[in-house]
Design a protein around this motif. Structure first.
Motif, mmCIF file in Angstrom:
data_model
loop_
_atom_site.group_PDB
_atom_site.id
_atom_site.type_symbol
_atom_site.label_atom_id
_atom_site.label_comp_id
_atom_site.label_asym_id
_atom_site.label_seq_id
_atom_site.Cartn_x
_atom_site.Cartn_y
_atom_site.Cartn_z
ATOM 1 N N ASN A 92 0.834 -1.204 0.000
ATOM 2 C CA ASN A 92 0.000 0.000 0.000
ATOM 3 C C ASN A 92 0.866 1.251 0.000
ATOM 4 O O ASN A 92 1.165 1.834 1.044
ATOM 5 C CB ASN A 92 -0.951 -0.007 1.195
ATOM 6 C CG ASN A 92 -1.998 1.089 1.087
ATOM 7 O OD1 ASN A 92 -1.858 1.999 0.262
ATOM 8 N ND2 ASN A 92 -3.024 1.009 1.902
ATOM 9 N N SER A 93 1.229 1.659 -1.201
ATOM 10 C CA SER A 93 2.092 2.832 -1.391
ATOM 11 C C SER A 93 1.501 4.076 -0.730
ATOM 12 O O SER A 93 2.221 4.965 -0.294
ATOM 13 C CB SER A 93 2.272 3.082 -2.882
ATOM 14 O OG SER A 93 1.001 3.228 -3.492
ATOM 15 N N LYS A 94 0.148 4.119 -0.671
ATOM 16 C CA LYS A 94 -0.503 5.323 -0.123
ATOM 17 C C LYS A 94 -0.243 5.470 1.374
ATOM 18 O O LYS A 94 -0.153 6.596 1.878
ATOM 19 C CB LYS A 94 -2.010 5.300 -0.392
ATOM 20 C CG LYS A 94 -2.384 5.810 -1.776
ATOM 21 C CD LYS A 94 -2.504 4.727 -2.791
ATOM 22 C CE LYS A 94 -2.661 5.266 -4.196
ATOM 23 N NZ LYS A 94 -2.586 4.194 -5.200
ATOM 24 N N SER A 105 -1.305 0.785 -5.310
ATOM 25 C CA SER A 105 -1.174 -0.073 -4.134
ATOM 26 C C SER A 105 -1.479 -1.483 -4.608
ATOM 27 O O SER A 105 -2.591 -1.768 -5.035
ATOM 28 C CB SER A 105 -2.168 0.352 -3.058
ATOM 29 O OG SER A 105 -1.853 1.664 -2.629
ATOM 30 N N ARG A 108 -4.168 -4.171 -2.041
ATOM 31 C CA ARG A 108 -5.296 -3.681 -1.255
ATOM 32 C C ARG A 108 -6.523 -3.665 -2.154
ATOM 33 O O ARG A 108 -6.412 -3.633 -3.380
ATOM 34 C CB ARG A 108 -5.015 -2.308 -0.636
ATOM 35 C CG ARG A 108 -5.181 -1.171 -1.579
ATOM 36 C CD ARG A 108 -5.277 0.172 -0.875
ATOM 37 N NE ARG A 108 -5.464 1.173 -1.914
ATOM 38 C CZ ARG A 108 -5.636 2.455 -1.685
ATOM 39 N NH1 ARG A 108 -5.625 2.919 -0.447
ATOM 40 N NH2 ARG A 108 -5.828 3.290 -2.684
ATOM 41 N N ASN A 111 -9.392 0.313 -4.212
ATOM 42 C CA ASN A 111 -8.710 1.169 -5.178
ATOM 43 C C ASN A 111 -9.702 2.111 -5.840
ATOM 44 O O ASN A 111 -10.720 2.430 -5.247
ATOM 45 C CB ASN A 111 -7.926 0.309 -6.156
ATOM 46 C CG ASN A 111 -6.628 -0.178 -5.520
ATOM 47 O OD1 ASN A 111 -5.994 0.552 -4.761
ATOM 48 N ND2 ASN A 111 -6.248 -1.402 -5.815
#
Ligand code: HEC
Ligand code: HEC
Ligand code: HEC
Lengths: 142, 268
Positions: A92-94, A105, A108, A111
């Motif tokens: 989850n890059s966010k 991401s 997850r 999106n």
């Protein structure tokens, strides 16, 4: 994974059950298994999988054309991040970079709006593919 | 000292000169714009692709212009009329029309794109069948009509009854869509000038539409491009001609306010 005690072999962590430490680390393997860096290398390059190369140039893949530059050059990334941080970034890059990041991401469910039917309720990468790509990233040290 | 990668990948400085006349491919950013300066997508293409657009004989979009000219004069429908019957010579009747699309229509009670206007004339004024959005005929006609505004600066109404549509388009522009979770702005605002795999990201302007895309091997509409960009991020696209895409077209047109019409442009 609803209501079950799982046998060790099938202990895959579902996307909404991944535990983040301080938003920037995921300590445990999503599959309980170590990743396969050779397969992770495929995931990094494959347009239908990670397609990471679309945004990250990578000297280890100089045999492939068209490295993007939307994100930072990936070279030496293992010298900048712990494996647990790399896992967090891919999952989850966010969580790690903030809600504005363009980076998808990969593990997850919540999106963007209007996902195409064939991708509904699915993560971009499987748990094992995440582990594989993380294992590959850990080989990229300075 | 080395230049940063992004600087090297910015729009180039080439000039688009067709038949000895320069067509401006950049423009001052309008008030409230997120950009410092506006650039046509032409400035992000390779010089080989740019050259195709700089010469009308090389420009593969011109085959459609020939078809459009034939259709302009073709009588069709129950009223026994052609476009020429009412609008006369296309170079006079359609001059400047593309530059202000989409336009508010009192009769329709909503903004109308060039395709909408053409079909209204066909169904209500000629008694002919509507053309499909992406049909060869519609693309040929929108290309022909667009060509009559080539070099003219674009400008669309965004106030009055258009405002609500503009807001809706803006909303769509910044909404993340699809499994890959990206908005138009992630690519065309925050990252234009960068490479995404083999693609040099532009500002996603629509001043050149319909464009001849080498990848499509033909002309395509604005809504086809929007659809393709949504599909690339694994989003279910809106339909061509839908209210959503009309609103988005209006908003994107306003982001390009002042850029010259380039129809029919060439892209890869
Ligand atoms: C659409 C673009 C895009 C894609 C695809 C993408 N990334 Fe990223 N990535 C970024 C951006 C941009 C950043 C920098 C953080 C930011 O600005 O939001 C980043 C940062 C990173 C970082 C931290 C790098 C550093 O040096 O700080 C890692 C590691 C990473 N990405 C791995 C991956 C992997 C692995 C994949 C594929 C599975 C991937 N990325 C796919 C855009 C992308
Ligand atoms: C994942 C990145 C990405 C996203 C998200 C995206 N696009 Fe694009 N778009 C591209 C690429 C790549 C191209 C081809 C190169 C270029 O012109 O930028 C393109 C081209 C275009 C063009 C053609 C520009 C020209 O000069 O011919 C338009 C218009 C456009 N996009 C609009 C949109 C809109 C509207 C959205 C949101 C619905 C959107 N794009 C979302 C990547 C994206
Ligand atoms: C019977 C007469 C008639 C015919 C035939 C006709 N039109 Fe029209 N057209 C009009 C009128 C009248 C308007 C102006 C409507 C208005 O101002 O609201 C118009 C408006 C338009 C507009 C919008 C112009 C603008 O600036 O808003 C376009 C584009 C157009 N016509 C294209 C065509 C094409 C292409 C054809 C043939 C396929 C065609 N018309 C056939 C009468 C006609």
């Amino acid at each position: 994974l609803a209501g079950g005690i799982l046998s060790a072999g099938a202990a895959e962590i579902a996307p909404d059950e991944v535990v983040f430490k301080d938003d920037i680390e995921v300590m445990d393997s999503l599959t309980g298994q170590p990743g396969d860096p050779a397969n992770g290398r495929e995931v990094f390059a494959d347009r239908k999988l990670g397609n990471c190369l679309a945004c990250h140039a990578n000297s280890d893949m100089s045999e492939l054309p068209f490295h993007g530059d939307v994100g930072p050059v990936i070279d030496g990334v293992a010298s900048r991040y712990e494996p647990s941080q790399l896992r967090a970034i891919v999952v989850n890059s966010k969580n790690v970079f903030g809600p504005e990041t363009i980076m998808p991401s990969f593990y997850r469910l919540e999106n963007g709006a209007r996902p195409m039917e064939e991708f509904q309720g699915k993560t971009i990468l499987s748990a094992q593919q995440v582990e594989d790509v993380v294992a590959y990233l850990t080989t990229l040290s300075d | 000292l080395a230049l940063s990668g992004a600087a090297a990948a910015d729009p180039d400085d080439n000039k688009l000169i067709i038949d000895g006349e320069e067509i401006a491919t950049d423009a001052a950013a309008p008030e409230g714009s997120p950009f410092d300066r506006l650039y046509s997508g032409w400035r992000f293409r390779t010089s080989e692709t740019q050259d195709l657009q700089a010469d009308d004989f090389e420009n593969p979009g011109f085959a459609a212009i020939t078809l459009g000219e034939e259709l302009w004069d073709t009588v069709e429908g129950s009223e026994g009329k052609s476009c020429a019957s009412c609008h006369g010579d296309v170079s006079e009747g359609m001059k400047g029309v593309r530059a202000n699309m989409p336009k508010w229509s009192e009769a329709a009670g909503k903004p109308q794109t060039l395709e909408n206007h053409i079909n209204t004339c066909r169904t209500d004024r000629m008694g002919a069948d509507a053309w499909k959005w992406e049909s060869e005929e519609m693309l040929a006609m929108t290309a022909l009509v667009g060509l009559q505004s080539r070099g003219m600066p674009t400008s669309v109404q965004t106030d009055g009854p258009m405002q609500e549509w503009w807001e809706k388009g803006k909303d769509l522009y910044y909404t993340r869509v699809g499994q890959l979770d990206m908005a138009c702005a992630n690519c065309h605002e925050a990252n234009f000038g960068k490479m995404i795999r083999a693609d040099h990201l532009s500002q996603g302007q629509i001043n050149g539409f319909p464009v001849y895309r080498l990848k499509w091997g033909g002309l395509g509409s604005i809504h086809r491009r929007f659809k393709g960009c949504m599909e690339n991020v694994r989003a279910e696209p809106f339909k061509r001609g839908s209210d959503e895409f009309i609103a988005l077209e209006l908003y994107v047109a306003s982001r390009g306010e002042g850029l010259s019409v380039e129809t029919p442009s060439v892209r890869n």
